[in-house]
Write a protein that holds these residues in place. Sequence first.
Motif, PDB file in Angstrom:
ATOM      1  N   TYR A  12       0.828  -1.204   0.000  1.00 42.15           N
ATOM      2  CA  TYR A  12       0.000   0.000   0.000  1.00 42.15           C
ATOM      3  C   TYR A  12       0.867   1.261   0.000  1.00 42.15           C
ATOM      4  O   TYR A  12       0.594   2.213  -0.709  1.00 42.15           O
ATOM      5  CB  TYR A  12      -0.948   0.017   1.193  1.00 42.15           C
ATOM      6  CG  TYR A  12      -2.085  -0.961   1.095  1.00 42.15           C
ATOM      7  CD1 TYR A  12      -2.507  -1.467  -0.130  1.00 42.15           C
ATOM      8  CD2 TYR A  12      -2.755  -1.398   2.220  1.00 42.15           C
ATOM      9  CE1 TYR A  12      -3.553  -2.363  -0.225  1.00 42.15           C
ATOM     10  CE2 TYR A  12      -3.809  -2.297   2.134  1.00 42.15           C
ATOM     11  CZ  TYR A  12      -4.192  -2.770   0.912  1.00 42.15           C
ATOM     12  OH  TYR A  12      -5.242  -3.651   0.818  1.00 42.15           O
TER      13      TYR A  12
ATOM     14  N   GLU B 159      -9.871   1.113   2.714  1.00 43.08           N
ATOM     15  CA  GLU B 159     -10.445  -0.210   2.487  1.00 43.08           C
ATOM     16  C   GLU B 159      -9.799  -0.794   1.232  1.00 43.08           C
ATOM     17  O   GLU B 159      -8.598  -1.007   1.224  1.00 43.08           O
ATOM     18  CB  GLU B 159     -11.971  -0.129   2.414  1.00 43.08           C
ATOM     19  CG  GLU B 159     -12.594   0.337   3.721  1.00 43.08           C
ATOM     20  CD  GLU B 159     -14.082   0.602   3.659  1.00 43.08           C
ATOM     21  OE1 GLU B 159     -14.669   0.499   2.563  1.00 43.08           O
ATOM     22  OE2 GLU B 159     -14.649   0.915   4.711  1.00 43.08           O
ATOM     23  N   ASP B 160     -10.536  -1.030   0.158  1.00 43.25           N
ATOM     24  CA  ASP B 160      -9.941  -1.569  -1.076  1.00 43.25           C
ATOM     25  C   ASP B 160      -9.969  -0.535  -2.202  1.00 43.25           C
ATOM     26  O   ASP B 160     -10.064  -0.869  -3.375  1.00 43.25           O
ATOM     27  CB  ASP B 160     -10.653  -2.849  -1.499  1.00 43.25           C
ATOM     28  CG  ASP B 160     -12.110  -2.618  -1.856  1.00 43.25           C
ATOM     29  OD1 ASP B 160     -12.668  -1.588  -1.440  1.00 43.25           O
ATOM     30  OD2 ASP B 160     -12.689  -3.460  -2.569  1.00 43.25           O
TER      31      ASP B 160
ATOM     32  N   LYS C 102      -8.610  -3.008  -7.660  1.00 43.24           N
ATOM     33  CA  LYS C 102      -8.619  -3.991  -8.749  1.00 43.24           C
ATOM     34  C   LYS C 102      -8.671  -3.325 -10.125  1.00 43.24           C
ATOM     35  O   LYS C 102      -8.454  -3.981 -11.129  1.00 43.24           O
ATOM     36  CB  LYS C 102      -9.780  -4.980  -8.577  1.00 43.24           C
ATOM     37  CG  LYS C 102     -11.154  -4.358  -8.665  1.00 43.24           C
ATOM     38  CD  LYS C 102     -12.225  -5.392  -8.418  1.00 43.24           C
ATOM     39  CE  LYS C 102     -13.598  -4.758  -8.479  1.00 43.24           C
ATOM     40  NZ  LYS C 102     -14.640  -5.726  -8.196  1.00 43.24           N
TER      41      LYS C 102
END
Length: 128
Positions: A39, A63-64, A80
Motif C-alpha cells: 500500500y 479499504e480496497d 482492482k
Amino acid sequence: MNLFNSIGLKPIVTYFVIFFIFNKKANKEFEEEEDEQIYNDLLCRFVTDASGKKIGESVSIYEDIIIIKSGSKFLGVPLKHIKETKKNIIVKGVLDFDKAYEMGEKWRKSSFNEIDNETKGNDNGIWI
C-alpha cells in the motif's frame, strides 16, 4: 500408566503446539507488514488513465480503494482497477468520475471527521 506419558511425547507435543501457534502469529504479522508495504508503494504516485492523461496523485488507501487527489477533489478507484508501473499508476478501463468522486468524498468526510474529532478533545475537556 499412559503410553503417551511413558515415552515422553507430552513435552514434545506441547513444544510443537506452542511453536505452531507462535509461528502462525508471526506469519500473520509478516503478511500485514507486507500488505502495508504494498500500500505504501502505491502512495504519492501520479495516476493516469489508459491514454496517459494525468488524473492526479495517489494520497491514501481506504479499504480496497485508492484515493486520488485531482485538483481540489478526491477520487476513489477500486484497487482492482489499477495497474502499477515503475513511473506511475494507470487506471484500467474507463473511469466513471461521478462514482469515483462519490467514493473519494466518502473517504474525505470520514478522514477529516476523524481529524476534527481528535483536535476537539474528549469529554473531559482534555485536548489531544
